[in-house]
Enzyme design. Structure first.
Site, mmCIF file in Angstrom:
data_model
loop_
_atom_site.group_PDB
_atom_site.id
_atom_site.type_symbol
_atom_site.label_atom_id
_atom_site.label_comp_id
_atom_site.label_asym_id
_atom_site.label_seq_id
_atom_site.Cartn_x
_atom_site.Cartn_y
_atom_site.Cartn_z
ATOM 1 N N GLU A 25 -1.623 -3.456 5.301
ATOM 2 C CA GLU A 25 -0.511 -2.719 4.688
ATOM 3 C C GLU A 25 -0.579 -2.863 3.180
ATOM 4 O OE1 GLU A 25 2.889 -4.445 6.624
ATOM 5 O OE2 GLU A 25 2.561 -3.294 8.438
ATOM 6 N N HIS A 49 6.960 -0.673 7.935
ATOM 7 C CA HIS A 49 7.380 -2.053 8.169
ATOM 8 C C HIS A 49 8.874 -2.250 7.865
ATOM 9 C CE1 HIS A 49 5.410 -6.256 8.502
ATOM 10 N NE2 HIS A 49 6.595 -6.259 9.061
#
Length: 126
Positions: A78, A100
């Site tokens: 990420e 997220h």
């Protein structure tokens, strides 16, 4: 609920939602072997940790109709890297990726602020 083994969960679930930590037992847990055991109309969700899912295998599973769709709140890297295999999912409607923030409902954030406020008041004896 009756506790069953992993293969039974894969074989019988219409929706499989993973909420697990990443460790030696869960790393790469959801791979082609797991997706191949799932129903073709099943939905897979991962809100645990990104490396639990083999993203190449998930792409294959979606492109070859091994499962119907997937929702991910976490990725192995990420933010998503330009070479992430999930970018190769043919039917983008089969895949939902959130950044997220799956935990961040209004209720969860309100509760979090109330907890923090309470801790500050307690610390300063207010």
């Amino acid at each position: 609920y009756t506790q069953v083994d992993f293969d039974t969960i894969l074989r019988e679930s219409d929706i499989l939602s993973v909420h697990a930590p990443l460790n030696e037992y869960t790393n790469n847990l959801m791979d082609i072997n797991a997706f191949s055991k799932m129903k073709p109309n099943s939905i897979f969700i991962n809100v645990g940790r990104g490396p639990i899912v083999n993203e190449t295998d998930l792409t294959y599973a979606l492109n070859n109709n091994l499962i119907a769709s997937a929702g991910l709140d976490v990725l192995s890297v990420e933010p998503m890297s330009p070479d992430n295999p999930l970018l190769n999912v043919n039917d983008k409607d089969k895949l939902l990726i959130t950044p997220h923030i799956g935990w961040a409902s209004i209720e969860a954030r309100t509760n979090l602020m109330q907890i923090i406020s309470g801790q500050i008041k307690e610390f300063f004896s207010l």
